[in-house]
Design a protein around this motif. Structure first.
Motif, mmCIF file in Angstrom:
data_model
loop_
_atom_site.group_PDB
_atom_site.id
_atom_site.type_symbol
_atom_site.label_atom_id
_atom_site.label_comp_id
_atom_site.label_asym_id
_atom_site.label_seq_id
_atom_site.Cartn_x
_atom_site.Cartn_y
_atom_site.Cartn_z
ATOM 1 N N HIS A 1 -0.082 4.155 -2.607
ATOM 2 C CA HIS A 1 -0.502 5.462 -2.105
ATOM 3 C C HIS A 1 0.554 6.531 -2.378
ATOM 4 O O HIS A 1 0.224 7.684 -2.662
ATOM 5 C CB HIS A 1 -0.796 5.371 -0.614
ATOM 6 C CG HIS A 1 -1.925 4.445 -0.292
ATOM 7 N ND1 HIS A 1 -2.024 3.767 0.908
ATOM 8 C CD2 HIS A 1 -2.997 4.049 -1.026
ATOM 9 C CE1 HIS A 1 -3.108 3.018 0.896
ATOM 10 N NE2 HIS A 1 -3.715 3.179 -0.266
ATOM 11 N N TYR B 1 6.618 5.044 1.444
ATOM 12 C CA TYR B 1 5.689 6.065 0.925
ATOM 13 C C TYR B 1 6.458 7.297 0.445
ATOM 14 O O TYR B 1 6.275 7.748 -0.695
ATOM 15 C CB TYR B 1 4.701 6.431 2.028
ATOM 16 C CG TYR B 1 3.678 7.482 1.650
ATOM 17 C CD1 TYR B 1 2.432 7.127 1.169
ATOM 18 C CD2 TYR B 1 3.962 8.836 1.792
ATOM 19 C CE1 TYR B 1 1.490 8.091 0.813
ATOM 20 C CE2 TYR B 1 3.031 9.813 1.446
ATOM 21 C CZ TYR B 1 1.797 9.429 0.965
ATOM 22 O OH TYR B 1 0.879 10.385 0.621
ATOM 23 N N PRO C 1 0.812 -1.225 0.000
ATOM 24 C CA PRO C 1 0.000 0.000 0.000
ATOM 25 C C PRO C 1 0.841 1.267 0.000
ATOM 26 O O PRO C 1 0.452 2.275 -0.600
ATOM 27 C CB PRO C 1 -0.825 -0.132 1.288
ATOM 28 C CG PRO C 1 -0.867 -1.590 1.574
ATOM 29 C CD PRO C 1 0.446 -2.144 1.084
ATOM 30 N N GLY C 2 1.997 1.230 0.671
ATOM 31 C CA GLY C 2 2.850 2.408 0.702
ATOM 32 C C GLY C 2 3.298 2.833 -0.685
ATOM 33 O O GLY C 2 3.417 4.029 -0.977
ATOM 34 N N GLU D 1 -4.560 10.327 6.140
ATOM 35 C CA GLU D 1 -4.780 9.036 6.794
ATOM 36 C C GLU D 1 -3.872 7.954 6.212
ATOM 37 O O GLU D 1 -3.464 7.033 6.930
ATOM 38 C CB GLU D 1 -6.245 8.612 6.689
ATOM 39 C CG GLU D 1 -6.763 8.380 5.276
ATOM 40 C CD GLU D 1 -7.339 9.629 4.651
ATOM 41 O OE1 GLU D 1 -8.106 9.503 3.672
ATOM 42 O OE2 GLU D 1 -7.019 10.733 5.142
ATOM 43 N N GLN D 2 -3.532 8.061 4.930
ATOM 44 C CA GLN D 2 -2.623 7.090 4.334
ATOM 45 C C GLN D 2 -1.198 7.304 4.827
ATOM 46 O O GLN D 2 -0.455 6.335 5.018
ATOM 47 C CB GLN D 2 -2.693 7.181 2.812
ATOM 48 C CG GLN D 2 -4.031 6.720 2.247
ATOM 49 C CD GLN D 2 -4.153 6.926 0.753
ATOM 50 O OE1 GLN D 2 -3.281 7.558 0.138
ATOM 51 N NE2 GLN D 2 -5.210 6.414 0.152
ATOM 52 N N LYS E 1 -3.379 11.891 0.915
ATOM 53 C CA LYS E 1 -4.330 11.665 2.014
ATOM 54 C C LYS E 1 -3.580 11.514 3.339
ATOM 55 O O LYS E 1 -2.753 10.608 3.482
ATOM 56 C CB LYS E 1 -5.165 10.418 1.740
ATOM 57 C CG LYS E 1 -5.987 10.509 0.454
ATOM 58 C CD LYS E 1 -6.863 9.293 0.273
ATOM 59 C CE LYS E 1 -7.621 9.358 -1.047
ATOM 60 N NZ LYS E 1 -8.537 10.506 -1.099
ATOM 61 N N ARG F 1 -0.486 8.488 7.823
ATOM 62 C CA ARG F 1 -0.493 7.957 9.192
ATOM 63 C C ARG F 1 -0.445 6.431 9.181
ATOM 64 O O ARG F 1 0.232 5.814 10.012
ATOM 65 C CB ARG F 1 -1.735 8.457 9.933
ATOM 66 C CG ARG F 1 -1.697 9.938 10.278
ATOM 67 C CD ARG F 1 -2.795 10.301 11.268
ATOM 68 N NE ARG F 1 -4.118 10.155 10.679
ATOM 69 C CZ ARG F 1 -4.771 11.138 10.063
ATOM 70 N NH1 ARG F 1 -4.207 12.336 9.949
ATOM 71 N NH2 ARG F 1 -5.977 10.942 9.565
ATOM 72 N N ALA F 2 -1.177 5.812 8.252
ATOM 73 C CA ALA F 2 -1.175 4.351 8.175
ATOM 74 C C ALA F 2 0.214 3.841 7.802
ATOM 75 O O ALA F 2 0.697 2.848 8.374
ATOM 76 C CB ALA F 2 -2.210 3.877 7.158
ATOM 77 N N ALA F 3 0.868 4.504 6.851
ATOM 78 C CA ALA F 3 2.218 4.088 6.465
ATOM 79 C C ALA F 3 3.182 4.215 7.640
ATOM 80 O O ALA F 3 4.034 3.338 7.864
ATOM 81 C CB ALA F 3 2.700 4.932 5.288
#
Length: 714
Positions: free
Chosen positions: A128, A376, A124-125, A362-363, A360, A365-367
């Protein structure tokens, strides 16, 4: 009697008229979103503006009919803007259309080869970060148009040339672009009743109206209508086919990943309905790209903005996506004069906001929380400084390095003794030959002759690390020290259950072991095992909770020893404020006090009531085992309304009996529904959930209050 799970309820299909009406209304809303976005993306791509509308029509109709995600809406996407702009600059528009055709054919091959599932392996990193880099590039390039200039190619060029463009800004363009951006940012904050139309459409209409008073502002210039813009491919013999092939593969991969990610998001947004068939989705996307390229359109992907609008607008079937494409076609043929009124600065302002929305928080923060922030940021930097493919390659390399670091890293620490306790050496992570030097240095700090407990909280232990640890253990024992090596959480005694899921008798009794018959022995053995295997692991969590609690809900369940609240909800310390009593009844001073504390002090947002199969309290109610003066009988009197409801034909009880449950279990289910009703009578305004633990199958069912029956949560 054999207990079975309830049969799924059969829902009657919605009336055709209702479905058609919902799809038509949703398609109109999506159409209003799609038109300005399609024009803006074509502008940012350096393509003919009508190419955006052609792609919107083809994406809506072709993918709508052939794709594997019924409610996903496809069309030109911001995620491909940078790639297309680079291809147009290198090869020209005709060759770019050929590349789109080739990319579509590759996607069809991907679908038939059933390789869609492999796209899920991309971190995902990286995905995104790629989208964020594209978004920043779009915003930087379109900022030039907002100030009245022309967009350069590439993020770095856009950044370095922006000061000169600002120095020569055109006030009219700046005013229109700024007004568009301001309205787009303000629109989501307005009351819902005001936001009847999509913000993008309102912003473009307002900017167009403002441009009436500014005649020198550059506007959209179209050579003709949508039909006249269709350009069939021509033979292009002298092309750098290696670069063309790389472009086809790039478009195919990015469009496939973006479409599948969007489809997953759409599946999460809709609670019911069919799930996405990823291979069919790739075939549909490939067919659309092939046709779009042949007709002179932009590449097509699944677009989350339009898809989310489609779902939120109440679309029922794939007809909504198809109709949206039809409306775009009608607009592009009949209302070309309206399009030519739109100022370029308005479309640029729209794209600045769309580009920045690809970044984003939130992305990020998730990374960061998953330890992939470097992946990322590396991907973003690569996309901005080099190009999209280089950025993705950098991200994948960094993801591999992060994975390698995790695979070889072990955290080794020594806990010095407190009093008579032994020294403790705690090893966490993956213990491989690469970690042996750190392990050796740490073990050397333990004095000779001192008792040691080595705790291996590891997911892998290779031969070199085992050999070193074994040799050190032998040397330490030779000095007269007691050395114990444990593996917290590992299985014990062959295939016996883990502590967390087995009973005391299952994991405490070994073949031939002498049994301690004192009443407290199993309990104390459990406490000792907790200290040995779990206390150190859970200590960091408990340290954070030491000064207070903020549970997510209150759980009322039966005191039956077979009902383990934390086990059946997979909750941990601090998650649930739990109350257990005989029959899970909302009755008595203790329960009222718990409710008051949970709602007024802890402010829990959720209250759940959980019954279970084979409940002794429910059996006692059915058997009438209530003697005057008997404490149990007095308590069970509070459950009399549940028994009356069952005998009165309560729909939950009828559904349970029809599904094959016993009368005791049917009463337990009705009792859950009655306790939820009692909570409402007490004025509880929290969210309420009814649960039923079916012990023989180890399944937890959830009460569907609309259907008045218990169902599996999935």
């Amino acid at each position: 009697m054999t207990t079975s799970l309830p049969r799924p309820a059969q829902h009657a299909p919605p009336r055709r008229r209702d479905a058609v009406r919902a799809d038509v209304l949703a398609s109109l809303v999506v159409f209003l979103v799609a038109v300005p976005l399609s024009l803006g993306i074509a502008l940012a791509s350096g393509a003919p503006l009508m190419a955006g509308l052609i792609a919107a029509v083809v994406g809506g109709v072709v993918v709508g009919l052939l794709g594997g995600s019924p409610l996903q809406v496809s069309g030109p996407a911001a995620g491909l803007t940078v790639v297309v702009a680079e291809l147009v600059t290198r090869f020209g528009w005709q060759a770019t259309c050929l590349i789109t055709v080739g990319a579509g054919l590759l996607q069809i091959a991907f679908g038939y080869a059933r390789i869609a599932r492999y796209s899920q392996a991309i971190p995902p990193g990286v995905v995104h970060g790629m989208l964020a880099g594209i978004g920043i590039t779009i915003a930087l390039s379109q900022a030039h148009v907002v100030v009245g200039g022309s967009p350069p190619t590439g993020a770095m060029a856009a950044l370095t040339e922006l000061p000169a463009q600002v120095a020569e800004l055109r006030p009219g363009a700046v005013l229109i672009g700024a007004a568009t951006i301001a309205l787009l940012l303000l629109w989501p904050r307005l009351p819902h009743r005001v936001r009847v139309l999509p913000g993008a459409l309102v912003a473009v209409i307002a900017a167009t109206a403002l441009a009436v008073a500014l005649p020198d502002v550059p506007r959209v210039d179209l050579p003709g209508n949508l039909l006249e813009a269709i350009t069939l491919p021509t033979l292009l013999p002298d092309l750098p086919w290696l670069g063309i092939g790389a472009g086809m593969l790039t478009i195919a991969l990015i469009a496939s990943v973006e479409s599948l990610l969007s489809a997953v998001a759409v599946d999460r947004m809709q609670q019911t309905g069919p799930r996405t068939d990823p291979d069919r989705e790739l075939i549909g996307q490939g067919a659309a790209n092939t046709i779009s390229g042949l007709l002179g359109g932009l590449p097509v992907t699944g677009v989350i903005v339009r898809s989310a609008t489609n779902v939120k607008s109440g679309a029922r079937t794939r007809a909504s996506a198809v109709l949206h494409g039809v409306w775009v076609a009608v607009f592009g043929i009949v209302l070309v004069g309206v399009v030519e009124l739109i100022p370029l600065a308005a479309l640029a302002g729209l794209l600045v906001v769309v580009g920045l929305q690809l970044v984003k928080p939130e992305q990020i923060r998730a990374a960061r929380s998953h330890g992939e922030l470097v992946v990322y940021l590396g991907t973003v930097a690569g996309v901005l400084a080099l190009n999209l493919l280089a950025g993705v390659a950098i991200g994948l390399v960094l993801a591999g390095l992060v994975m390698l670091r995790r695979a070889v890293r072990a955290r080794v620490r020594v806990v010095e003794p407190d009093g008579a306790a032994p020294w403790r050496v705690v090893v966490e992570g993956t213990l491989s030959f690469l970690s042996v030097p750190a392990l050796s240095r740490t073990l050397a700090t333990v004095p000779a002759g001192e008792p040691v407990r080595v705790e291996l909280v590891v997911d892998y232990l290779d031969h070199a690390a085992f050999d070193h640890l074994d040799a050190w253990t032998a040397r330490q024992r030779a000095t007269g020290a007691d050395v114990v090596v444990t593996e917290p959480g590992a299985r014990r005694r062959g295939d016996r259950p883990r502590h967390g899921y087995g009973t005391w008798s299952q994991w405490q009794m070994a073949p031939g072991q002498e049994v301690d018959h004192t009443p407290h022995a199993p309990l104390l053995a459990g406490v000792a095992a907790y200290h040995a295997d779990a206390a150190e692991l859970i200590r960091p969590t408990l340290e954070k909770l030491a000064h207070g609690q903020a549970p997510k809900g209150l759980l009322l369940c039966c005191a039956d020893s077979r009902v383990q609240p934390n086990l059946i909800t997979r909750s941990g310390p601090g998650d649930l404020f739990t109350v257990q009593n005989v029959g899970n009844l909302v009755a008595g001073t203790s329960m009222r006090a718990a409710l008051h504390y949970a709602r007024e002090i802890l402010r829990v947002p959720l209250i759940a009531v959980c019954g279970h199969s084979g409940c002794g309290a429910m059996r006692g109610l059915l058997d009438g085992a209530r003697q005057p003066g008997d404490p149990l009988g007095d308590w069970l009197a509070s459950g009399a309304p549940s028994l009356e409801a069952l005998r009165g034909g309560h729909p939950v009880g009828r559904a349970a009996l029809a599904a094959g449950y016993s009368e005791v279990d049917a009463l337990a289910m009705v009792n859950v529904a009655q306790q939820l009703a009692a909570l409402r009578e007490h004025g509880v305004d929290a969210a309420l959930v009814g649960l039923f633990f079916d012990i023989p199958t180890a399944r937890v069912l959830v009460l569907d209050e609309d259907a008045q029956e218990f169902r599996r949560p999935d």
